[in-house]
Scaffold this active site. Structure first.
Site, PDB file in Angstrom:
ATOM      1  N   GLU A   1     -21.666  15.289  -1.823  1.00 40.55           N
ATOM      2  CA  GLU A   1     -21.564  14.258  -0.771  1.00 40.55           C
ATOM      3  C   GLU A   1     -22.848  13.438  -0.662  1.00 40.55           C
ATOM      4  O   GLU A   1     -23.317  13.124   0.427  1.00 40.55           O
ATOM      5  CB  GLU A   1     -21.262  14.915   0.590  1.00 40.55           C
ATOM      6  CG  GLU A   1     -20.044  15.832   0.570  1.00 40.55           C
ATOM      7  CD  GLU A   1     -19.634  16.350   1.946  1.00 40.55           C
ATOM      8  OE1 GLU A   1     -20.092  15.812   2.969  1.00 40.55           O
ATOM      9  OE2 GLU A   1     -18.833  17.304   1.984  1.00 40.55           O
TER      10      GLU A   1
ATOM     11  N   GLU B   1     -18.994  24.375   5.402  1.00 43.82           N
ATOM     12  CA  GLU B   1     -19.956  24.546   6.499  1.00 43.82           C
ATOM     13  C   GLU B   1     -19.719  25.820   7.299  1.00 43.82           C
ATOM     14  O   GLU B   1     -19.677  25.790   8.529  1.00 43.82           O
ATOM     15  CB  GLU B   1     -19.920  23.302   7.405  1.00 43.82           C
ATOM     16  CG  GLU B   1     -20.176  22.016   6.616  1.00 43.82           C
ATOM     17  CD  GLU B   1     -20.111  20.736   7.467  1.00 43.82           C
ATOM     18  OE1 GLU B   1     -19.810  20.821   8.661  1.00 43.82           O
ATOM     19  OE2 GLU B   1     -20.358  19.657   6.893  1.00 43.82           O
TER      20      GLU B   1
ATOM     21  N   HIS C   1     -26.580  15.182   2.064  1.00 37.65           N
ATOM     22  CA  HIS C   1     -26.773  14.049   2.983  1.00 37.65           C
ATOM     23  C   HIS C   1     -28.267  14.044   3.324  1.00 37.65           C
ATOM     24  O   HIS C   1     -28.717  14.776   4.202  1.00 37.65           O
ATOM     25  CB  HIS C   1     -25.927  14.222   4.246  1.00 37.65           C
ATOM     26  CG  HIS C   1     -24.449  14.168   3.963  1.00 37.65           C
ATOM     27  ND1 HIS C   1     -23.833  13.013   3.530  1.00 37.65           N
ATOM     28  CD2 HIS C   1     -23.487  15.104   4.018  1.00 37.65           C
ATOM     29  CE1 HIS C   1     -22.540  13.250   3.352  1.00 37.65           C
ATOM     30  NE2 HIS C   1     -22.303  14.509   3.635  1.00 37.65           N
TER      31      HIS C   1
ATOM     32  N   ASN D   1     -18.775  24.793   0.353  1.00 37.85           N
ATOM     33  CA  ASN D   1     -19.494  23.518   0.430  1.00 37.85           C
ATOM     34  C   ASN D   1     -20.299  23.482   1.737  1.00 37.85           C
ATOM     35  O   ASN D   1     -19.799  23.919   2.775  1.00 37.85           O
ATOM     36  CB  ASN D   1     -18.445  22.393   0.412  1.00 37.85           C
ATOM     37  CG  ASN D   1     -18.999  21.006   0.235  1.00 37.85           C
ATOM     38  OD1 ASN D   1     -19.748  20.755  -0.713  1.00 37.85           O
ATOM     39  ND2 ASN D   1     -18.633  20.083   1.125  1.00 37.85           N
TER      40      ASN D   1
ATOM     41  N   ASP E   1     -25.721  11.020  -0.124  1.00 38.50           N
ATOM     42  CA  ASP E   1     -26.193   9.732   0.377  1.00 38.50           C
ATOM     43  C   ASP E   1     -27.601   9.954   0.925  1.00 38.50           C
ATOM     44  O   ASP E   1     -27.988  11.084   1.216  1.00 38.50           O
ATOM     45  CB  ASP E   1     -25.247   9.078   1.410  1.00 38.50           C
ATOM     46  CG  ASP E   1     -24.874   9.956   2.580  1.00 38.50           C
ATOM     47  OD1 ASP E   1     -25.622  10.910   2.893  1.00 38.50           O
ATOM     48  OD2 ASP E   1     -23.838   9.682   3.217  1.00 38.50           O
TER      49      ASP E   1
END
Ligand SMILES: *[C@@H]1O[C@H](CO)[C@@H](O)[C@H](O)[C@H]1NC(C)=O
Ligand SMILES: *[C@@H]1O[C@H](CO)[C@@H](O)[C@H](O)[C@H]1NC(C)=O
Ligand SMILES: *[C@@H]1O[C@H](CO)[C@@H](O)[C@H](O)[C@H]1NC(C)=O
Length: 343
Positions: free
Chosen positions: A262, A157, A234, A198, A264
């Site tokens: 990651e 990030e 996400h 990432n 979801d």
């Protein structure tokens, strides 16, 4: 007769107990990692946390390498847990996850070396000169990657959504120099580790994903060893970007490996049948996009059960983001993943 009958029952029971303890008998096909590998990807994986490993229903699924071929430590390799004081490294929690993956024959993904969040106080509130903080970063990344190896999210990030650098302690003190420092230290510690940047909100083509497509080739031209881009993913039910495949292709076109790191897909609670059906479609859409891009090497969900999802704790009123429900039962989303691989 009675004796024989009870002997037979006893033998049968013993056999059942043996099956139950040796094999993860609660699991049945389809197996996500097997399907993913049949589609020429390296793994289907999940994040996990130390606190939930004694939940036996959960662990039976986690430990099944047919279901998960890769494990990410959701928290226990982060800076606050691995270097709580300068130069004092604590690998106990991370090692539990590493050993679990090794025991199960699962790949390990290190997460992460440098991130603005979940830092120990001595870093977050430290006052450093530029050379001193670069030295801190070098030691931290070199030590972590040297200890754990395999794939790593080296920087996490580092950009804002508009593509500018995030003004955190690292950027404010070193400019963007901490980024090359982190990658070089990692490469020196393990020449074979796959080193990733990432981030979130880079699932579609936008200012942030374009900024990475400018930044990473620039850094590579200067010899910075960056192997891949981790697309966190996400996502929100019903709100997926429509150009995920094109976006991944744009990353692989500049020679980067891509991983969905990651995944979801959250919804506003309460969950409804309609939302769960849309979620199933959305999981399938993500899988289909990765499967269509040769350089998308694997997919990791950010934990697989709603029981342990980070979402409700971070987004008020939202949740139900995972492919398994709180009772370790497969949701429609699970079958969406399977369908995504069928195309
Ligand atoms: C697992 O262990 C943790 C920490 O020791 C404990 O808080 C938790 O209640 C345990 N969970 C189960 C399901 O036993
Ligand atoms: C840094 O200091 C501030 C103010 O004292 C405090 O609120 C914050 O929790 C500290 N950060 C960390 C990571 O400890
Ligand atoms: C970094 O600098 C910016 C701009 O001066 C400031 O807003 C931000 O709070 C600083 N961040 C940290 C962690 O010091």
């Amino acid at each position: 007769m009675m004796v024989m009958k009870s002997q037979i029952i006893e033998t049968t029971l013993l056999a059942l107990v043996a099956i139950a303890t040796c094999a993860p008998s609660s699991n049945k096909p389809p197996f996500l990692n097997l399907i993913t590998k049949q589609n020429d990807k390296l793994y289907f994986g999940t994040a996990t946390n130390n606190v939930q490993l004694n939940d036996t229903a959960y662990a039976a699924i986690l430990d099944d390498s047919r279901m998960f071929g890769q494990i990410t430590a959701a928290n226990s390799m982060k800076w606050f847990d691995t270097e709580p004081e300068r130069g004092h490294f604590t690998f106990q929690d991370g090692d539990v996850i590493r050993d679990l993956a090794k025991r199960n024959g699962q790949l390990l993904r290190g997460h992460n070396c440098v991130w603005h969040n979940q830092l120990p106080d001595w870093v977050a509130n430290g006052s450093f000169t530029k050379p001193d903080l670069l030295d801190v970063v070098k030691t931290h990344c070199g030590t972590l990657v040297g200890h754990y190896r395999d794939s790593w999210d080296i920087v996490n990030e580092v950009l804002n959504d508009d593509g500018t650098f995030r003004e955190d302690i690292f950027f404010n003190t070193t400019g963007s120099e901490y980024i090359p420092t982190a990658f070089h230290a990692a490469r020196a510690a393990d020449p074979h580790a796959k080193l990733y940047a990432n981030d979130f909100n880079i699932e579609g083509i936008n200012a942030k994903s374009e900024a990475y497509r400018n930044l990473i080739p620039q850094l590579r031209k200067q010899g910075v060893p960056i192997d891949g881009i981790g697309i966190q993913s996400h996502l929100i039910v019903g709100q997926l970007p429509t150009d995920m495949k094109e976006n991944m292709e744009a990353f692989t076109a500049i020679g980067l490996e891509v991983a969905i790191t990651e995944l979801d897909i959250r919804m506003t609670l309460p969950e409804t049948e309609e939302l769960l059906e849309q979620q199933k479609k959305d999981y399938a859409t993500v899988i289909e996009a990765c499967n269509a891009v040769k350089g998308c090497v694997g997919i990791t969900v950010w934990d697989f059960s709603d029981k342990y999802s980070w979402v409700p704790g971070s987004f008020a009123g939202q949740g139900a983001a995972c492919p398994w429900d709180e009772n370790m039962k497969e949701k429609p989303a699970f079958f969406g993943i399977v369908e995504g691989f069928l195309g």
